[in-house]
Design a protein around this motif. Sequence first.
Motif, short mmCIF file in Angstrom:
data_model
loop_
_atom_site.label_atom_id
_atom_site.label_comp_id
_atom_site.label_asym_id
_atom_site.label_seq_id
_atom_site.Cartn_x
_atom_site.Cartn_y
_atom_site.Cartn_z
N MET A 275 36.93 37.45 27.43
CA MET A 275 37.39 37.47 28.82
C MET A 275 37.66 38.92 29.23
N LEU A 276 37.14 39.30 30.37
CA LEU A 276 37.48 40.61 30.93
C LEU A 276 38.60 40.32 31.92
N ASN A 277 39.82 40.41 31.43
CA ASN A 277 40.96 39.94 32.22
C ASN A 277 41.54 41.02 33.11
N PHE A 278 41.62 40.73 34.37
CA PHE A 278 42.23 41.68 35.29
C PHE A 278 43.57 41.14 35.77
N THR A 279 44.42 40.78 34.83
CA THR A 279 45.72 40.24 35.20
C THR A 279 46.53 41.33 35.89
N LYS A 280 47.09 41.02 37.03
CA LYS A 280 47.81 42.04 37.81
C LYS A 280 49.13 42.42 37.15
N GLN A 281 49.43 43.70 37.20
CA GLN A 281 50.73 44.17 36.73
C GLN A 281 51.67 44.11 37.93
N PRO A 282 52.83 43.47 37.78
CA PRO A 282 53.75 43.47 38.92
C PRO A 282 54.15 44.92 39.23
N ASN A 283 54.40 45.22 40.46
CA ASN A 283 54.86 46.55 40.92
C ASN A 283 53.77 47.63 40.97
N SER A 285 50.49 49.28 42.61
CA SER A 285 49.72 49.19 43.85
C SER A 285 48.27 48.87 43.47
N PRO A 286 47.48 48.28 44.41
CA PRO A 286 46.08 47.99 44.09
C PRO A 286 45.32 49.24 43.64
N GLU A 287 45.66 50.40 44.22
CA GLU A 287 44.95 51.64 43.84
C GLU A 287 45.23 52.03 42.39
N ILE A 288 46.50 51.93 42.00
CA ILE A 288 46.87 52.29 40.63
C ILE A 288 46.23 51.31 39.65
N GLU A 289 46.33 50.05 40.01
CA GLU A 289 45.73 48.99 39.20
C GLU A 289 44.23 49.26 38.98
N ALA A 290 43.54 49.61 40.08
CA ALA A 290 42.09 49.83 40.00
C ALA A 290 41.78 51.03 39.10
N GLY A 291 42.60 52.07 39.18
CA GLY A 291 42.39 53.25 38.33
C GLY A 291 42.50 52.89 36.85
N LEU A 292 43.44 52.03 36.53
CA LEU A 292 43.62 51.60 35.13
C LEU A 292 42.42 50.77 34.67
N LEU A 293 41.95 49.90 35.57
CA LEU A 293 40.79 49.07 35.22
C LEU A 293 39.57 49.94 34.97
N ALA A 294 39.36 50.90 35.88
CA ALA A 294 38.19 51.78 35.75
C ALA A 294 38.23 52.50 34.41
N ALA A 295 39.42 52.99 34.04
CA ALA A 295 39.56 53.79 32.82
C ALA A 295 39.13 53.02 31.58
N GLY A 321 40.71 51.70 46.35
CA GLY A 321 40.62 52.83 45.42
C GLY A 321 39.38 52.72 44.54
N LEU A 322 39.56 52.88 43.22
CA LEU A 322 38.42 52.83 42.31
C LEU A 322 37.93 51.40 42.07
N GLY A 323 38.61 50.42 42.68
CA GLY A 323 38.16 49.02 42.58
C GLY A 323 36.75 48.84 43.12
N LEU A 324 36.38 49.65 44.11
CA LEU A 324 35.02 49.57 44.67
C LEU A 324 33.99 49.93 43.59
N ALA A 325 34.30 50.96 42.81
CA ALA A 325 33.40 51.36 41.71
C ALA A 325 33.38 50.31 40.62
N VAL A 326 34.55 49.75 40.30
CA VAL A 326 34.63 48.73 39.25
C VAL A 326 33.77 47.52 39.64
N MET A 327 33.90 47.07 40.89
CA MET A 327 33.12 45.90 41.33
C MET A 327 31.62 46.21 41.36
N ASN A 328 31.26 47.42 41.75
CA ASN A 328 29.85 47.82 41.74
C ASN A 328 29.28 47.73 40.33
#
Length: 340
Positions: A275-283, A285-295, A321-328
Amino acid sequence: MSRSMIRIKGTLLLSDHKNSIARAARIIRRGGLVAFPTETVYGLGASATDTEAVKKIFTAKGRPPDNPLIVHLSDQKQLRSVAREIPDTAYLLIEKYWPGPLSLVLQRSENISEVVSAGLPTVAVRMPDHRVALNLIRLSRVPIAAPSANWSGRPSPTDFRHVLEDLSGRIDAVIKSNVCAIGVESTVLDLTGSEPVILRPGGLSRERLEETLGCHIRLAGSGANIEQPSSPGMRYRHYSPLAPLILVTGAINRRRRLLNSLACHYNRKGFVVGMLNFTKQPNFSPEIEAGLLAAKLFQTLRQLDARKVDLILAEETETAGLGLAVMNRLRKAAARTIKV
Ligand code: AMP
Ligand code: MG
């Protein structure tokens, strides 16, 4: 030659100390191929002014010849030898974002081999934000053409071990260094038309570019990019793990329900499901979350391969944020996308 030199199937493993980088630079100057770290992913470099050396990049990676490379600079002064008719917008962006994960598509200068640009009259240029990459370019005394240092179609490498997995024995050297912090490739922005267009979302977000330029920036071909120019209608997979990846998109509750039932279904059939899990971290922001996913995106795909999973299930993520790149990358990696 130092006795501590290690070769893996003929590929030299170099440290990131000054002498080793100087050695790598000599390899580039002699027309060889060197994989080097950047802040985005590992690049596979050759002298951008040496046509024969650049051709070797395509052979080593199994890369289609119609997929252009990015030219890497260490100094803004090199820009005029690489590109011509450079618009003011380019200088505005360069001041703000170089060194960094932004590649600008400009008119190509004759100094740069057309093989670099896959025959296009343009060239993509960037300055990487990584000490080792900058030193390598500086010591090579030439701009370095480099795509990502993976076997074509595989997830991009963010660690020297990933490079060796794909290319040992096919390239002259790899520089061992710290990991690539951003984890996805640069944003490619075309400045040759009447308005800037993002050809590939990447390590610099669309929001930041829009804020700097004060206008909306169009994303070319929504989901597609110029990596699939010659095969209209044909599914062209990229960034792909060995196991097929199923991407589930749609409303959160419905997609989670489908992911669960898919996981149960394939488990019962005896499949090892990753599973490629993208479970949200509480607190966060979507931008910070996306940066962590991208990394960790490409690294995770390679880890799932190493676990020999039969199938990977992945979930849509937000495109802030970097979520656009992750989804691409996920859309291109997917063998199948299911919208619920
Ligand atoms: P890679 O570094 O492996 O992601 O490959 C470089 C990518 O940069 C290509 O696949 C293209 O998407 C983009 N690129 C490079 N040169 C050009 C160009 N002249 N015009 C448009 N896109 C380019
Ligand atoms: Mg690539």
